[in-house]
Design an enzyme around this catalytic site. Sequence first.
Site, PDB file in Angstrom:
ATOM      1  N   ASP A   8       0.863  -1.178   0.000  1.00  0.00           N
ATOM      2  CA  ASP A   8       0.000   0.000   0.000  1.00  0.00           C
ATOM      3  C   ASP A   8       0.900   1.228   0.000  1.00  0.00           C
ATOM      4  O   ASP A   8       2.106   1.128   0.244  1.00  0.00           O
ATOM      5  CB  ASP A   8      -0.901  -0.023   1.244  1.00  0.00           C
ATOM      6  CG  ASP A   8      -1.808   1.203   1.338  1.00  0.00           C
ATOM      7  OD1 ASP A   8      -2.345   1.615   0.301  1.00  0.00           O
ATOM      8  OD2 ASP A   8      -1.968   1.754   2.443  1.00  0.00           O
ATOM      9  N   SER A   9       0.293   2.377  -0.209  1.00  0.00           N
ATOM     10  CA  SER A   9       1.057   3.619  -0.144  1.00  0.00           C
ATOM     11  C   SER A   9       1.559   3.893   1.273  1.00  0.00           C
ATOM     12  O   SER A   9       2.485   4.677   1.461  1.00  0.00           O
ATOM     13  CB  SER A   9       0.184   4.793  -0.599  1.00  0.00           C
ATOM     14  OG  SER A   9      -0.930   4.950   0.264  1.00  0.00           O
ATOM     15  N   CYS A  71      -4.385  -1.230  -2.021  1.00  0.00           N
ATOM     16  CA  CYS A  71      -4.511   0.216  -2.194  1.00  0.00           C
ATOM     17  C   CYS A  71      -5.428   0.441  -3.387  1.00  0.00           C
ATOM     18  O   CYS A  71      -5.137  -0.035  -4.488  1.00  0.00           O
ATOM     19  CB  CYS A  71      -3.133   0.826  -2.444  1.00  0.00           C
ATOM     20  SG  CYS A  71      -3.158   2.587  -2.881  1.00  0.00           S
ATOM     21  N   GLU A 149      -1.835   7.942   8.748  1.00  0.00           N
ATOM     22  CA  GLU A 149      -0.373   7.835   8.701  1.00  0.00           C
ATOM     23  C   GLU A 149       0.283   8.448   9.940  1.00  0.00           C
ATOM     24  O   GLU A 149       1.377   8.049  10.333  1.00  0.00           O
ATOM     25  CB  GLU A 149       0.170   8.510   7.442  1.00  0.00           C
ATOM     26  CG  GLU A 149      -0.133   7.763   6.157  1.00  0.00           C
ATOM     27  CD  GLU A 149       0.555   6.411   6.070  1.00  0.00           C
ATOM     28  OE1 GLU A 149       1.736   6.303   6.462  1.00  0.00           O
ATOM     29  OE2 GLU A 149      -0.106   5.443   5.630  1.00  0.00           O
ATOM     30  N   CYS A 181     -10.921   3.439   0.274  1.00  0.00           N
ATOM     31  CA  CYS A 181      -9.474   3.551   0.479  1.00  0.00           C
ATOM     32  C   CYS A 181      -9.151   2.699   1.697  1.00  0.00           C
ATOM     33  O   CYS A 181      -9.870   2.747   2.705  1.00  0.00           O
ATOM     34  CB  CYS A 181      -9.078   5.012   0.716  1.00  0.00           C
ATOM     35  SG  CYS A 181      -7.358   5.243   1.258  1.00  0.00           S
ATOM     36  N   HIS A 183      -7.010   2.991   3.924  1.00  0.00           N
ATOM     37  CA  HIS A 183      -6.732   3.740   5.150  1.00  0.00           C
ATOM     38  C   HIS A 183      -8.007   4.015   5.941  1.00  0.00           C
ATOM     39  O   HIS A 183      -7.966   4.094   7.179  1.00  0.00           O
ATOM     40  CB  HIS A 183      -6.077   5.089   4.818  1.00  0.00           C
ATOM     41  CG  HIS A 183      -4.622   5.026   4.483  1.00  0.00           C
ATOM     42  ND1 HIS A 183      -4.163   4.603   3.253  1.00  0.00           N
ATOM     43  CD2 HIS A 183      -3.516   5.341   5.213  1.00  0.00           C
ATOM     44  CE1 HIS A 183      -2.835   4.671   3.240  1.00  0.00           C
ATOM     45  NE2 HIS A 183      -2.422   5.110   4.415  1.00  0.00           N
TER      46      HIS A 183
END
Length: 259
Positions: A8-9, A71, A149, A181, A183
């Site tokens: 993932d990012s 992602c 994050e 997403c 996240h």
Amino acid sequence: MAKIGIFDSGVGGLSVLREIRKVLPGDDCIYFADNANCPYGTRDRNFIIDRAREISRFLIGEGCDIIVVACNTATAAAISTLRAEFPIKFIGMEPAVKLAAENTSTGVIGVLATTGTLAADKYKDTKGRFGNDTRIVERVGQGFVELVENGDLESPHSREVVGQVLLPILEEKADRIVLGCTHYPFLEATMLKIIEDFRTKHHTDYEIELIDPAPAVVRQLAKVMEAEGIRHGKEGKIILHSSGDGTVLHKLYGTISAK
């Protein structure tokens, strides 16, 4: 023993890893967070493709038998390229528009996603196939990835950031909200508090549900692994890698693995 690669990012794909551990606890999982380049949502498509290639090469070099692109933005931008260029199977993310459309009682669903996901042909195709009889309210989760994050999941600040995006969707009477997403599921507790307050204030007579696509993605992963003859182990281990500071990655993984 199978080795499943996941990338993932940043830390968002841990929401998918969490589901993999529930369904396939015997398999090794090698996770790569590209947090040095996070977020992907506003990145150029060619940049995302290049990063996806490089990370996939790394995971294959680590012995992975199959890779989950955990992602939505990277799936939309790069998965067709990865499937064409590498000899192993790739499992991608897809916003759960179909599930939301099939289960709405108000006829309105919300889709929370990044700019890149909402603009991608993959999402537009999904929306065209399953959303014709449903009104879809789309919003970019502005600031959501940065909250996760930074490990800021349930603070007054996170509630303010999430509320600015979520409340307009609720005001449109959306009763199924797709988390587009990986996240975003980490902000679920904050979202549920906002939803509870909204329902109390407006005396809504319908339930409001958040839809995380991870369970469906992991079911597809298990199905493909079976079809490919990838054998499962008995006690899998987790290896975490990151391109930047791995502090939040390890902290957040420790939180989800303790549950």
